[in-house]
Design an enzyme around this catalytic site. Sequence first.
Site, short mmCIF file in Angstrom:
data_model
loop_
_atom_site.label_atom_id
_atom_site.label_comp_id
_atom_site.label_asym_id
_atom_site.label_seq_id
_atom_site.Cartn_x
_atom_site.Cartn_y
_atom_site.Cartn_z
N HIS A 155 0.82 -1.22 0.00
CA HIS A 155 0.00 0.00 0.00
C HIS A 155 0.85 1.27 0.00
O HIS A 155 0.34 2.35 -0.25
CB HIS A 155 -0.92 0.01 1.22
N ASP A 362 3.51 9.45 -0.75
CA ASP A 362 2.31 8.68 -0.38
C ASP A 362 2.13 7.57 -1.40
O ASP A 362 2.24 7.83 -2.60
CB ASP A 362 1.08 9.61 -0.39
#
Length: 454
Positions: A155, A362
Site C-alpha cells: 500500500h 504517499d
Amino acid sequence: MSRLIVISNRVQVPKGDDEGAQGGLAVALFAALRRQNGIWFGWSGETGESRELRFETNADVTTAVIDLSEQDVEEYYNGYANRTLWPLFHYRLDMAEHERDYQGGYQRVNRSFSEIIAPHIEPDDLVWVHDYHLIPLGSLLRERGVTNRIGFFLHIPWPPKRLLTALPEHQALVETLFAYDMVGFQTEEWLDSFRDYVTNNMEATIDGDRITVGERTIRAIACPIGIDAQDFVASLSSEDATSTHARMVESSNGRDLIVGVDRLDYSKGLQERFTGYERFLSTHPERAARVYLLQIAPPTREAVQSYRDIRAVLNAQSGLINGTHADIDWVPLRYVNRGHSRSMLGGIYRAARIGLVTPLRDGMNLVAKEYIAAQDPDDPGVLILSQFAGAAAQLDQAILVNPYSADDIAEAIERALSMPREERIARWRPMFESVMAEDVTWWLARFIDALKEA
Ligand code: GDG
C-alpha cells in the site's frame, strides 16, 4: 469457487448496517470475502500471551484474529514496521531506526502468523497478503508447505534502490517477495523502483510483467487502489453529510474553505503545508482574510517518538500562525485532532473550495479521491495535490505542487481561488470519471484476476 484468504496486520470486523462507515478497502474486502466464502486473518490490536486464533462471523464475513505480546507489538509493529520500514519506504532515511531487536521481532511475528494460519489454508484457496508489516509472510508460508497461489500488495511506496540499500537486510527482505506468485504496487513509479532494484542487485531478468530471479518467476504489476466511489457519492445525501455541509457553510461566514484531512503522520507533509499556507497569508493579505484552512488530523502511532514530535511541532506552528494572523472575528487555521465519520467528511469536502493534499510521499492517497468524488458537478472545488502522491498519476488535472516548496503551495492556493468555474469543471470532470471507474471494486477485481492468471 476457490476461497479468498486475506492476511493483513489489522483486521476489520463488519458492523452490519454501519458497514459503510468502515472505509472503502474494508467494505470491498468484505464483499469479496462474502462472495468467495473467505477468511480475513490478522492481529486483533490487543496485547496478550495466548496464541489462539479467535474466529468470528459477522454479516456473513469470517474473521480470525490473534493477540500479540507486548514485546511483539514493540518490536514488530512500533519497531520494524513503523520505525524502520515506514520511514525508509517514505524516503525518510533520517528517521529510519535500525535495531536488531526490531528485525528479530518482525521475523518472529511473521513466523508465528505463518504457523498459526497455514493449517487453515485449503488446497484451492487464493491467498492475499497486505502491506509492509508482512513482506516475508509468503516465504514463511511456503516453508510450511503452502503451495497455493499467494499474492502480495504494497500500500505504500517502493523506495529507490539507493535508499533501500540503507536497510541492513535489504536483499534478504526483497528475496522473500519472490515466494509470492504476484506482487502489486500502487503505481508504475513504485514498480519501476522495484524492477530497478532487482535488476541491479539480484540479476533479475524482466519479460513484460514477469520478473525472474534464479528459479523463481513472479508477476509484478501496478494496480492503483480506489475508493468505494458509488457508496461515497451516495453517502453525500445522508443526514450526516448534508447537516455537516450546512454547518460548514454557516460557520464559514462567506469565506472560502480550504480543507486538509490526514492521519497525523510526518509523511503527510503537514508541517510543510502549514508553512505554505502561512506564506500565502503573508504574501496575499487582501485575499487572506477571505479564506480559512480546516486541517483535520487524528493522531496515530503515538507510541512512536517521531509521531509525538511531529504533533508537538504542529501544535506550536498552528498556534504561531493563528497568533500572527488572526483577527477578532477570523481564525485563519482551524486545526482539529479529532476523527470524523466518513459521511461528515463528505459534507466537509463538498463545502471546501480547495482540497489541499500535499504529502511528501504517499503510496496512493485516498483523501484526494474522496475530495474529487464529493464535489458539486456544477460548481466543483479545486484539488491541490502533491506531485509525490501516487494519486497524482491518475489525478493529473489537479494543480500539482512540490510539497516541499512553500512558494509553490502559496501560488497554487492563489491560483485555485481565482480559477474560473469553467476551468474548475473542465479539470474536475475527467478526474471524477477516473475516480468512479477505477474504484475499489475495479482494483480488487484487477488484483485477484491477475493473481489467478499468475
Ligand atoms: C495507506 C497509504 C494509501 C482520515 N481522517 C479521518 C478518516 N480518514 C480516512 C480518509 C481516508 C483514509 O482515512 C486515509 O487514507 P490515505 O490513503 O489518505 O492514507 P493512509 O492512512 O496513509 O493509507 C496510502 C492507503 O493506504 C490505501 O492503500 O492510499 O498511500 O499510506 O479514507 O478519509 N476517516 C474518518 N475520519 C477521519 O477523521 N472516518
